[in-house]
Design a protein around this motif. Structure first.
Motif, mmCIF file in Angstrom:
data_model
loop_
_atom_site.group_PDB
_atom_site.id
_atom_site.type_symbol
_atom_site.label_atom_id
_atom_site.label_comp_id
_atom_site.label_asym_id
_atom_site.label_seq_id
_atom_site.Cartn_x
_atom_site.Cartn_y
_atom_site.Cartn_z
ATOM 1 N N VAL A 24 -44.694 20.143 27.159
ATOM 2 C CA VAL A 24 -45.246 19.068 27.976
ATOM 3 C C VAL A 24 -44.221 18.515 28.970
ATOM 4 C CG1 VAL A 24 -44.625 17.092 26.524
ATOM 5 C CG2 VAL A 24 -46.750 17.033 27.816
ATOM 6 N N LEU A 25 -42.946 18.768 28.734
ATOM 7 C CA LEU A 25 -41.916 18.143 29.572
ATOM 8 C C LEU A 25 -41.966 18.576 31.036
ATOM 9 C CD1 LEU A 25 -38.798 17.942 27.230
ATOM 10 C CD2 LEU A 25 -40.263 16.088 28.050
ATOM 11 N N PRO A 26 -42.179 19.856 31.368
ATOM 12 C CA PRO A 26 -42.254 20.200 32.787
ATOM 13 C C PRO A 26 -43.371 19.458 33.527
ATOM 14 C CG PRO A 26 -41.968 22.175 31.464
ATOM 15 C CD PRO A 26 -42.226 21.063 30.501
ATOM 16 N N ILE A 27 -44.479 19.187 32.840
ATOM 17 C CA ILE A 27 -45.575 18.470 33.496
ATOM 18 C C ILE A 27 -45.213 17.001 33.685
ATOM 19 C CG2 ILE A 27 -48.067 18.044 33.444
ATOM 20 C CD1 ILE A 27 -48.305 20.245 31.368
ATOM 21 N N ALA A 32 -43.792 11.462 39.513
ATOM 22 C CA ALA A 32 -42.819 10.584 40.169
ATOM 23 C C ALA A 32 -42.353 9.493 39.206
ATOM 24 C CB ALA A 32 -43.441 9.953 41.416
ATOM 25 N N PRO A 33 -41.059 9.154 39.208
ATOM 26 C CA PRO A 33 -40.552 8.147 38.269
ATOM 27 C C PRO A 33 -41.279 6.811 38.350
ATOM 28 C CG PRO A 33 -38.720 9.336 39.261
ATOM 29 C CD PRO A 33 -39.962 9.791 39.978
ATOM 30 N N ASP A 34 -41.640 6.373 39.570
ATOM 31 C CA ASP A 34 -42.319 5.085 39.675
ATOM 32 C C ASP A 34 -43.706 5.126 39.050
ATOM 33 O OD1 ASP A 34 -42.964 6.853 41.782
ATOM 34 O OD2 ASP A 34 -43.869 5.216 42.910
ATOM 35 N N VAL A 35 -44.350 6.292 39.070
ATOM 36 C CA VAL A 35 -45.666 6.424 38.436
ATOM 37 C C VAL A 35 -45.517 6.448 36.917
ATOM 38 C CG1 VAL A 35 -47.725 7.868 38.226
ATOM 39 C CG2 VAL A 35 -46.584 7.621 40.442
ATOM 40 N N VAL A 44 -35.201 7.767 34.754
ATOM 41 C CA VAL A 44 -35.872 8.644 33.796
ATOM 42 C C VAL A 44 -34.826 9.404 32.997
ATOM 43 C CG1 VAL A 44 -37.490 10.549 33.463
ATOM 44 C CG2 VAL A 44 -37.884 8.870 35.295
ATOM 45 N N VAL A 45 -34.950 9.350 31.670
ATOM 46 C CA VAL A 45 -34.065 10.079 30.756
ATOM 47 C C VAL A 45 -34.928 11.074 29.987
ATOM 48 C CG1 VAL A 45 -32.486 9.913 28.807
ATOM 49 C CG2 VAL A 45 -32.542 8.092 30.536
ATOM 50 N N GLU A 46 -34.495 12.330 29.944
ATOM 51 C CA GLU A 46 -35.270 13.390 29.297
ATOM 52 C C GLU A 46 -34.488 13.973 28.131
ATOM 53 O OE1 GLU A 46 -36.658 17.864 30.555
ATOM 54 O OE2 GLU A 46 -37.080 16.247 31.980
ATOM 55 N N LEU A 47 -35.151 14.086 26.974
ATOM 56 C CA LEU A 47 -34.558 14.699 25.792
ATOM 57 C C LEU A 47 -35.488 15.813 25.329
ATOM 58 C CD1 LEU A 47 -33.211 11.773 23.563
ATOM 59 C CD2 LEU A 47 -31.877 13.606 24.562
ATOM 60 N N ALA A 48 -35.025 17.053 25.419
ATOM 61 C CA ALA A 48 -35.837 18.202 25.034
ATOM 62 C C ALA A 48 -35.248 18.839 23.781
ATOM 63 C CB ALA A 48 -35.884 19.225 26.166
ATOM 64 N N ASP A 49 -36.018 18.832 22.685
ATOM 65 C CA ASP A 49 -35.611 19.444 21.416
ATOM 66 C C ASP A 49 -34.185 19.053 21.018
ATOM 67 O OD1 ASP A 49 -37.987 20.734 20.778
ATOM 68 O OD2 ASP A 49 -37.509 22.466 22.013
ATOM 69 N N PRO A 50 -33.898 17.759 20.892
ATOM 70 C CA PRO A 50 -32.545 17.344 20.501
ATOM 71 C C PRO A 50 -32.196 17.832 19.101
ATOM 72 C CG PRO A 50 -34.072 15.497 20.391
ATOM 73 C CD PRO A 50 -34.817 16.614 21.036
ATOM 74 N N LEU A 51 -30.893 18.010 18.866
ATOM 75 C CA LEU A 51 -30.417 18.544 17.588
ATOM 76 C C LEU A 51 -30.058 17.454 16.593
ATOM 77 C CD1 LEU A 51 -28.013 21.345 18.899
ATOM 78 C CD2 LEU A 51 -30.368 21.613 18.128
ATOM 79 N N GLU A 52 -29.466 16.348 17.063
ATOM 80 C CA GLU A 52 -28.876 15.358 16.171
ATOM 81 C C GLU A 52 -29.598 14.021 16.246
ATOM 82 O OE1 GLU A 52 -26.642 16.027 14.051
ATOM 83 O OE2 GLU A 52 -26.037 18.016 14.754
ATOM 84 N N LEU A 176 -51.369 11.426 35.480
ATOM 85 C CA LEU A 176 -50.319 10.739 36.238
ATOM 86 C C LEU A 176 -49.846 11.553 37.437
ATOM 87 C CD1 LEU A 176 -48.151 9.266 33.324
ATOM 88 C CD2 LEU A 176 -49.779 8.056 34.786
ATOM 89 N N ARG A 177 -49.976 12.866 37.386
ATOM 90 C CA ARG A 177 -49.541 13.694 38.521
ATOM 91 C C ARG A 177 -50.391 13.438 39.765
ATOM 92 N NH1 ARG A 177 -48.190 19.882 37.296
ATOM 93 N NH2 ARG A 177 -47.724 19.719 39.519
ATOM 94 N N SER A 178 -51.517 12.754 39.594
ATOM 95 C CA SER A 178 -52.319 12.400 40.762
ATOM 96 C C SER A 178 -51.623 11.372 41.642
ATOM 97 C CB SER A 178 -53.679 11.856 40.313
ATOM 98 O OG SER A 178 -53.526 10.590 39.663
ATOM 99 N N GLY A 179 -50.557 10.743 41.094
ATOM 100 C CA GLY A 179 -49.824 9.738 41.852
ATOM 101 C C GLY A 179 -50.268 8.327 41.565
ATOM 102 N N HIS A 180 -51.238 8.153 40.699
ATOM 103 C CA HIS A 180 -51.736 6.814 40.369
ATOM 104 C C HIS A 180 -51.625 6.608 38.868
ATOM 105 C CE1 HIS A 180 -54.210 3.263 39.982
ATOM 106 N NE2 HIS A 180 -55.081 3.921 39.215
ATOM 107 N N ARG A 181 -51.066 5.452 38.469
ATOM 108 C CA ARG A 181 -50.988 5.114 37.046
ATOM 109 C C ARG A 181 -51.982 3.987 36.754
ATOM 110 N NH1 ARG A 181 -45.972 3.598 32.995
ATOM 111 N NH2 ARG A 181 -46.984 1.855 31.967
ATOM 112 N N PRO A 182 -53.092 4.296 36.071
ATOM 113 C CA PRO A 182 -54.027 3.230 35.690
ATOM 114 C C PRO A 182 -53.415 2.376 34.593
ATOM 115 C CG PRO A 182 -54.685 5.312 34.720
ATOM 116 C CD PRO A 182 -53.518 5.611 35.611
ATOM 117 N N PRO A 183 -54.009 1.218 34.291
ATOM 118 C CA PRO A 183 -53.547 0.463 33.121
ATOM 119 C C PRO A 183 -53.508 1.365 31.894
ATOM 120 C CG PRO A 183 -55.161 -0.808 34.357
ATOM 121 C CD PRO A 183 -55.140 0.559 34.979
#
Length: 411
Positions: A24-27, A32-35, A44-52, A176-183
């Motif tokens: 799901v992370l690539p999507i 956009a961060p503001d969305v 934006v901070v991304e953690l993919a399959d962390p080990l510890e 969210l990729r549409s560029g609009h974030r509803p409530p």
């Protein structure tokens, strides 16, 4: 004020994996961060399959202490540790036998978010479980701390040898990729509709998580009798059944006419929220004022409830966190040591989450004390606690003893 977004996707490698969380992370990363944040700008901070677990805790703590709104998008799977039967987010190295040491305890999320301003934090989750954890959660719905919004779903285990897809979170990301974030409440409902369209069985199978203190009532969905029950969460406390409205007859009364000369009554001011006042003081750099407010709350709790009460311990923990925020590692360490002593004196087990957290945080702050004499003074007390409360980090006691030896060699 800029917002903060934490994208966390975690699942074990190999046969223990129940969901392809990282897919799901690539999507989400394409949004956009503001969305993602719902603010003008966002980090934006991304953690993919962390080990510890400690790496996750470090990122979560940094996000939780950042000013401004915080949104967490969390995808993964939950497992119970065999000793305390507490839910953990399984990480890359987690196996059923090592959950306690390699997974991320869910209650750490509540701990890190508890001081945030009510309404400033939202957690959106897409979680899968094994059969044991699914049954456990049927009577103990997840929470993420007071004042935090929680939306998402928890799914039961997929068919044997199958790896599930996080369809709910992918639906969130696609919307969210549409560029609009509803409530968030609307986003949640849209994502549920879209994801259950792809998997019609999910509408009757999954647990739906909805905790929103800003809404008068939570969303709810009936539970199919053939599946483990889904429990709506009214407010913050788990309830075994959704509330049933009971009609009540109230006799009518006629108010007495007001005197034309009497001034209208003054509205009663709403009660102040000490947590919100303390958070505001910290965010504006007024650390002494925040500590004073927390100290007054602790003394009030002590007078009302007595030493060792949960309310008193809570405000001790708040003061310890405030000392950390102010950069006073020595004071923070002293208070966390006192919290651990109080919890143990109250009969809590050395492996209880509150006890372990207090000793771990005392250990962490002790390592940040610049004054060698002060660190030497506190070292023996910490070492004594580490003998009783070894915690989840292997070699924690050895670390204290080595550091204390170095400090004593400086005399």
């Amino acid at each position: 004020m800029p917002g903060t977004v934490l994208l966390l996707a975690a699942s074990p490698a190999g046969r223990s994996c129940l969901v392809d969380a990282a897919s799901v992370l690539p999507i989400l990363a394409a949004v956009a961060p503001d969305v993602l944040s719902g603010t003008d700008t966002a980090n934006v901070v991304e953690l993919a399959d962390p080990l510890e677990p400690q790496a996750v805790l470090t990122r979560l703590r940094a996000a939780a202490t950042a000013p401004g709104p915080l949104t967490i998008f969390l995808t993964g799977q939950l497992q119970l540790d065999r000793r305390q039967r507490l839910p953990h987010l399984a990480l890359a190295r987690t196996t059923p036998a090592t959950v306690r040491y390699t997974g991320f305890p869910w209650h750490w999320i509540r701990e890190e978010l508890r001081l945030r301003t009510p309404g400033s934090t939202a957690v959106v989750v897409d979680l899968h479980t094994d059969a044991e954890t699914w049954q456990h959660l049927a009577g103990r719905p997840l929470t993420v701390g007071p004042g935090a919004l929680l939306y998402g779903r928890v799914a039961p285990p997929p068919p044997r040898r199958a790896v599930a897809s996080p369809t709910y979170m992918k639906s969130v990301a696609t919307i969210l990729r549409s560029g609009h974030r509803p409530p968030l409440a609307h986003l949640h409902q849209q994502a549920l509709t879209r994801s259950t369209g792809e998997d019609p069985e999910a509408a009757r199978r999954d647990m739906v998580l909805t905790i929103d203190p800003t809404q008068p009532t939570p969303h709810a969905r009936p539970t199919p009798p053939a599946q483990p029950p889904m429990h709506p969460v009214p407010g913050f406390q788990p309830a075994p059944h959704p509330p049933v409205p009971v009609p009540v007859s109230v006799p009518a009364s006629v108010p007495a006419p007001a005197s034309p000369m009497a001034p209208p009554p003054s509205p009663t001011p709403p009660p102040s929220d000490p947590h919100a006042e303390i958070t505001a003081a910290v965010e504006s750099g007024r650390h002494a004022e925040a500590a004073e407010l927390a100290g007054r709350q602790e003394q009030d709790a002590l007078r009302v409830h007595g030493p060792g009460a949960d309310e008193v311990v809570h405000w001790m923990e708040v003061r310890a966190d405030l000392a950390m925020f102010a950069g006073d590692a020595e004071l923070s360490c002293r208070i966390w040591l006192a919290v651990a002593d109080v919890r143990l004196a109250a009969g809590q087990e050395p492996g209880a989450p509150g006890v372990e957290a207090a000793v771990d945080r005392a250990h962490h702050q002790w390592g940040r004390i610049d004054d060698s004499a002060r660190a030497r003074e506190l070292g023996p007390a910490l070492a004594d606690l580490r003998l009783r409360v070894p915690g989840r980090r292997q070699g924690a006691l050895d670390d204290v003893q080595r550091h204390l030896s170095r400090l004593q060699a400086q005399v």
